[in-house]
Enzyme design. Structure first.
Site, PDB file in Angstrom:
ATOM      1  N   ASP A 391      30.388  36.727  95.946  1.00 26.29           N
ATOM      2  CA  ASP A 391      30.065  37.890  96.550  1.00 26.29           C
ATOM      3  C   ASP A 391      28.933  38.615  95.955  1.00 26.29           C
ATOM      4  O   ASP A 391      29.367  38.710  94.876  1.00 26.29           O
ATOM      5  CB  ASP A 391      31.389  38.759  96.895  1.00 26.29           C
ATOM      6  CG  ASP A 391      30.914  39.954  97.797  1.00 26.29           C
ATOM      7  OD1 ASP A 391      30.480  39.763  98.668  1.00 26.29           O
ATOM      8  OD2 ASP A 391      31.547  41.087  97.243  1.00 26.29           O
ATOM      9  N   THR A 393      27.550  41.859  95.758  1.00 26.12           N
ATOM     10  CA  THR A 393      27.899  42.975  94.877  1.00 26.12           C
ATOM     11  C   THR A 393      28.561  42.896  94.093  1.00 26.12           C
ATOM     12  O   THR A 393      30.045  42.942  94.263  1.00 26.12           O
ATOM     13  CB  THR A 393      28.063  44.442  95.976  1.00 26.12           C
ATOM     14  OG1 THR A 393      27.128  44.057  97.079  1.00 26.12           O
ATOM     15  CG2 THR A 393      28.158  45.468  95.454  1.00 26.12           C
ATOM     16  N   ASP A 593      34.799  41.028  94.116  1.00 25.18           N
ATOM     17  CA  ASP A 593      35.608  42.160  93.210  1.00 25.18           C
ATOM     18  C   ASP A 593      36.013  43.454  94.105  1.00 25.18           C
ATOM     19  O   ASP A 593      36.915  44.267  93.582  1.00 25.18           O
ATOM     20  CB  ASP A 593      34.471  42.948  92.252  1.00 25.18           C
ATOM     21  CG  ASP A 593      33.707  43.605  93.124  1.00 25.18           C
ATOM     22  OD1 ASP A 593      32.939  43.098  93.993  1.00 25.18           O
ATOM     23  OD2 ASP A 593      32.764  44.398  92.439  1.00 25.18           O
TER      24      ASP A 593
END
Length: 699
Positions: A391, A393, A593
């Site tokens: 992912d 970001t 995250d």
């Protein structure tokens, strides 16, 4: 008595120096010394071992005596790698069996009476014979049963040298096995630090803010914790005031202390080496990093991997084969010595012990490098991964916004004035946008603007009063639709401010749009290098997921060398992409995250959460990183690959060497003593090999 001397004196101030005051918990000691009659203030410098007393009625002799007789133990600072204050009550491996069997072997040749020889040898062998008998009836044929039978056969043949030698070798082997396993479990001791029982918090008494010492278990989210030099941080949270040098080696593997200041995040179990900070408690009790580690380690150290279960099942199946070989050997050779020798040569010990010890050793190594792997299954699954999904970001990027542009739409307001207004309202919060704004304001010489109480609207922004007029800061949706701030006359300027993928924060004052603050999330400097290393470790495809527009996503993918990009994604799309790749036959690791990453982390063969990830991401992931470095993903993959290679090597060696020993014993080439020596020596060698440190440092 501590060697203490008075080095400076005035009527209201005394300074002492004592080596005993070095590397101590200064905050707690200062609070206790302050209770001495006549003392109003105490300051301690633990690095040079000095203490300063201030007060109107100081008695130099009384204070000197107090320091000389002070019990310093409760204030000593624990070592941060292997905790010197940790009271290890685990039962240690014992050498009693070695001593007992060794004495029997040594004295037996000098005993003239045969019956006394039998008595001495049998007495030394009773523990083994007893254990073997118990296991026979409780678990069936096991390696312990075969060992007891081997010694029993030698005793029946009155070959006391063979019986005692075999017993001694078994005791030595068992001691080394227990010692090795005991050492492999030291991760609990080294990472699950003892609970910090007390903490200092700020409380209001009669309208005044004061400090109070309470039990750590009573600390609540939102409490302000004061931590000084020598203190172990008891909670997870953010620094709201002060600067400190913090030793994080026990949690992140960083050898050097790290400077932390306002806005910085701190982890429980780390130690303040110098400085004093006030921390807003974000996670307390069982939710802290230290407690989560203790929980995961305790539940995962004994977890069976599939290869571990395979080794155990194979070992159990080979016990009857060993017994059958012993019977066949007797039928062919009619020699009980060969039977005793064959019974020594089972595969069980090495197969059952070497694999879990290798896993435990690797879990410990990972922990010391700031990588929390939640069990052997996760490590084994990571070794098979051929597809990594990131992912964008917070994983490929820092997840930390940086102010790069300020656009003013009102000539009366300069860029610095807009930034100061925004930072004044945002400085009370710790979300990424607020931290970026406050940091940029400080770099430009932050001038605080007085404001009224700030109202925080979740996922929208903040609102406050400045000079009697309302200031509103947040997203365009919040200002334009919820607060009815007009954007119409500034559309062209806003479009220009949005260039190059900037994230905009909008600022309104007195119901007029003042301007925007543009921020970007920087790509990690070592992201490209980390992805290249993953390819060299067996990654056949690297995938990036992002909500960005297609052009922007493809540009980043080209820069980092990413194979496949999924852009303009909704949070719910991530898990379905993971599932589709798994169904195509790929072994998938997902690195994320955010809160919305949890389904994908759970669905992947291996879920890896980043250091700054949301709590739910960390809870659902198989591997949690305790340091903010994408290189840790590479380190985890290196460790997984090397661990499985070592286990496979041990497996092949166990089967090959023990098969040779078994055949040699069956045909009479090896005596019981030689067989015991070779078999136990092989087991010990494989265990020691399993405990060898695996190097996973960055190349």
């Amino acid at each position: 008595m501590h060697k203490t001397r008075l080095i400076h004196q005035t009527p209201q101030r005394l300074r002492y120096v004592s080596h005993a005051l070095r590397y101590i918990n200064t905050h707690s000691l200062a609070a206790d010394l302050k209770k001495i009659e006549g003392v109003s203030e105490v300051r301690i410098n633990a690095k040079i071992g000095s203490v300063v007393f201030e007060g109107d009625e100081l008695n130099a002799e009384v204070l000197l005596k107090h320091l000389q007789e002070l019990n310093i133990t409760p204030y000593q600072m624990c070592d941060t790698t292997i905790n010197a204050c940790f009271n290890d009550r685990d039962e240690k491996p014992s050498v009693k069996g070695i001593v007992r069997s060794g004495i029997a072997l040594a004295v037996q040749p000098f005993i003239p009476q045969p019956n006394l020889k039998l008595a001495v040898s049998t007495l030394a062998s009773i523990p083994l014979l007893k254990e073997g008998t118990i296991e026979l009836f409780s678990e069936g044929l096991t390696s312990k049963v075969l060992e007891a039978m081997a010694v029993g056969v030698s005793l029946a043949r009155r070959d006391y040298t063979a019986a005692n030698s075999t017993n001694l070798m078994l005791e030595i082997g068992e001691y080394i096995e227990e010692t090795t396993v005991h050492k492999s479990d030291d991760l609990i001791k080294e990472l699950a630090k003892p609970n910090v029982e007390e903490a200092w918090i700020e409380v209001e008494v009669d309208g005044k803010i004061t400090e109070e010492r309470i039990r750590t278990s009573d600390v609540k989210v939102g409490d302000i914790i004061i931590v000084g030099s020598g203190d172990t941080i008891p909670i997870d949270g953010h620094i709201i005031d002060g600067t400190a040098s913090i030793n994080q080696v026990s949690m992140t593997g960083e050898a050097e202390p790290v400077k932390k200041e306002r806005g910085g995040r701190v982890i429980s179990g780390t130690v303040v080496e110098a400085g004093r900070i006030r921390i807003w408690a974000e996670q307390v009790g069982d939710d802290t990093a230290t407690q989560r580690i203790r929980h995961y380690i305790k539940s995962s150290l004994d977890e069976k991997s599939s290869i571990g279960l395979k080794a155990t099942r194979l070992a159990d199946k080979l016990v009857p084969i060993t017994l059958g070989m012993a019977g066949l050997s007797y039928l062919i050779r009619r020699d009980m010595a060969s039977v005793a020798a064959v019974l020594q040569a089972d595969y069980s010990c090495a197969l059952k012990l070497a694999t879990p010890v290798a896993f435990k050793n690797s879990l410990s190594i990972a922990g010391h490098h700031g990588i929390l792997i939640k069990g052997a299954k996760a490590l084994e699954a990571l070794s098979l991964v051929d597809t990594f999904i990131f992912d964008k970001t917070g994983t490929l990027t820092h997840g930390e916004l940086e102010v790069v542009e300020i656009c003013s739409f009102d000539k009366a307001w300069s860029e610095d004035a807009i930034l100061n207004l925004t930072a004044s309202a945002e400085e009370h919060y710790f979300h990424p946008v607020a931290e970026a704004v406050v940091k940029a304001a400080k770099e430009r010489g932050f001038v605080h603007m007085h404001h009224e109480e700030v109202e925080f609207i979740v996922a929208h922004g903040v609102r406050t009063q400045i000079n009697g007029k309302e200031a509103i800061i947040g997203s365009r949706h919040f200002l334009e639709e919820d607060e009815q701030v007009s954007f119409s006359e500034h559309e062209a300027k806003i479009e220009k401010c949005l260039e190059n993928g900037k994230i905009l924060l909008y600022i309104a004052y007195n119901n007029k749009l003042l301007g925007t603050i543009g921020m970007v999330d920087r790509v990690r400097e070592n992201a490209k290098e980390a992805l290249l290393k993953l390819r060299s470790l067996g990654a056949k495809e690297i995938v990036m997921l992002t909500g960005d527009v297609e052009d922007k996503a493809q540009a980043l993918a080209k820069e980092l060398g990413i194979d496949t990009v999924y852009a303009r994604l909704l949070p719910t799309d991530k898990s379905s992409i993971v599932q589709a790749l798994k169904e195509s036959g790929k072994h998938v690791a997902f690195v994320g995250d955010g809160i919305n990453d949890a389904p994908a982390l759970m669905n992947a063969n291996v879920g890896i959460s980043m250091y700054k990830g949301a709590d739910i991401a960390k809870a659902t992931a198989d591997i949690s990183l305790l340091k903010d470095d994408i290189e840790a993903v590479v380190e985890a993959k290196v460790l997984a690959n090397k661990t499985m290679a070592r286990i496979q090597s041990n497996f092949n060696a166990t089967v090959g060497i023990n098969s040779f020993i078994l055949i040699g014993a069956a045909v009479g080439l090896l005596s019981p003593v030689k067989t015991a020596f070779l078999h136990n020596g092989t087991t010990i060698g494989l265990l020691l090999n399993s405990m060898q440190k695996i190097r996973i440092e960055k190349s």
